[in-house]
Design an enzyme around this catalytic site. Structure first.
Site, PDB file in Angstrom:
ATOM      1  N   SER A 135       7.246  -4.282  -4.967  1.00 52.39           N
ATOM      2  CA  SER A 135       8.579  -4.440  -4.390  1.00 52.39           C
ATOM      3  C   SER A 135       9.097  -5.796  -4.820  1.00 52.39           C
ATOM      4  O   SER A 135       8.307  -6.695  -5.160  1.00 52.39           O
ATOM      5  CB  SER A 135       8.495  -4.369  -2.860  1.00 52.39           C
ATOM      6  OG  SER A 135       9.697  -4.826  -2.254  1.00 52.39           O
ATOM      7  N   TYR A 148       4.362  -7.606   4.994  1.00 56.96           N
ATOM      8  CA  TYR A 148       4.818  -6.850   3.827  1.00 56.96           C
ATOM      9  C   TYR A 148       4.972  -7.770   2.614  1.00 56.96           C
ATOM     10  O   TYR A 148       4.493  -7.458   1.514  1.00 56.96           O
ATOM     11  CB  TYR A 148       6.146  -6.169   4.156  1.00 56.96           C
ATOM     12  CG  TYR A 148       6.634  -5.194   3.117  1.00 56.96           C
ATOM     13  CD1 TYR A 148       6.036  -3.941   2.982  1.00 56.96           C
ATOM     14  CD2 TYR A 148       7.706  -5.499   2.286  1.00 56.96           C
ATOM     15  CE1 TYR A 148       6.492  -3.035   2.032  1.00 56.96           C
ATOM     16  CE2 TYR A 148       8.163  -4.598   1.339  1.00 56.96           C
ATOM     17  CZ  TYR A 148       7.557  -3.364   1.214  1.00 56.96           C
ATOM     18  OH  TYR A 148       8.004  -2.471   0.275  1.00 56.96           O
TER      19      TYR A 148
END
Length: 262
Positions: A135, A148
């Site tokens: 990501s 995350y």
């Protein structure tokens, strides 16, 4: 038919990006094996394409060892690993529980490590390749998402290590870093913005989060799968250790200058 006679293992294969990659590889002649913790989404994908499904936790070493062995026994080889499994790890560090941190680690980093470790002997034998789906949170820090952000940074480090250590053995490893993608998981995050800003729809929420993205929109899962499948194909035969952003230009924006365009 870039994937004719190739066997691809896709973690997180029941929804979103993983499902689209599966469809694309199958459409181009490949054999597809889908791994996910929930059987029902895997069955939904397999209803549209020919696919082997394994309801398993990609961070479970025993389970993934059995999956890889099953594929090698069935097809004789494993050529591609798409390490796509992931999950949330949201919240600021000061209030994040040990459980949330551990879940973020397991979902985003352990899944890739455990599956790659299980698959490497077969991938070495086949001169195959790995694509890790990270990501732009692995390149930049979003707010209140310590788990995350940290684990996606770690995933990029793992992919670099794999590229360094196994490139000489014929195994390429590359990383894709998507920005906002319209998936079920992202839709859930949009609900937070809808409530916070009194928006009327998910579409309005996506417009808000992409207002400073040069292309002005979120990606579709198909657009991300295009890049993943390129990296997994022989067309990318000289790419190893690459980090490819697919974010509509979000990472090019100079944040301190945004005030000049408001």
């Amino acid at each position: 038919m870039r994937f004719k006679d190739k066997v691809a293992l896709i973690t997180g294969g029941g929804t979103g990006i993983g499902a689209e990659v599966a469809k694309r590889i199958a459409a181009e002649g490949g054999k597809v094996a889908l791994v996910g913790r929930r059987k029902e989404p895997l069955e939904t994908v397999a209803a549209d394409i020919e696919a082997d499904i394994y309801a398993a936790d990609a961070a479970d070493a025993d389970a993934m060892g059995q999956v890889v062995q099953s594929l090698v026994d069935q097809y004789g080889h494993l050529d591609i690993l798409i390490a796509n499994a992931g999950g949330h790890g949201v919240g600021p560090t000061i209030s994040m529980s040990d459980e949330t941190w551990a879940n973020a680690t397991r979902a985003n980093l352990d899944t890739a490590f455990v599956t790659a470790r299980a698959a490497l002997p077969a991938l070495i034998e086949a001169k195959g390749n790995i694509v890790a789906v990270a990501s732009i949170a692995g390149l930049f820090a979003g707010p209140d998402a310590a788990g995350y952000v940290t684990m996606k940074h770690g995933l990029i480090g793992l992919a670099k290590s794999l590229a360094r250590d196994y490139g000489r053995k014929g195994v390429r490893t590359n990383t894709v870093c998507p920005g906002w993608v319209r998936t079920a998981m992202a839709d859930d995050q949009m609900q937070v913005l809808i409530e916070k800003h009194g928006l009327n729809s998910v579409d309005e929420a996506y417009q808000l989060v992409t207002k400073d993205v040069p292309l002005g929109r979120a990606a579709t899962p198909e657009e991300i799968s295009n890049v993943i499948c390129f990296l997994a194909s022989a067309e990318a035969s000289m790419m190893n250790g690459a980090i490819v952003t697919v974010d509509g230009g979000a990472g090019t924006v100079d944040l301190p200058t945004l005030a000049f365009v408001e």
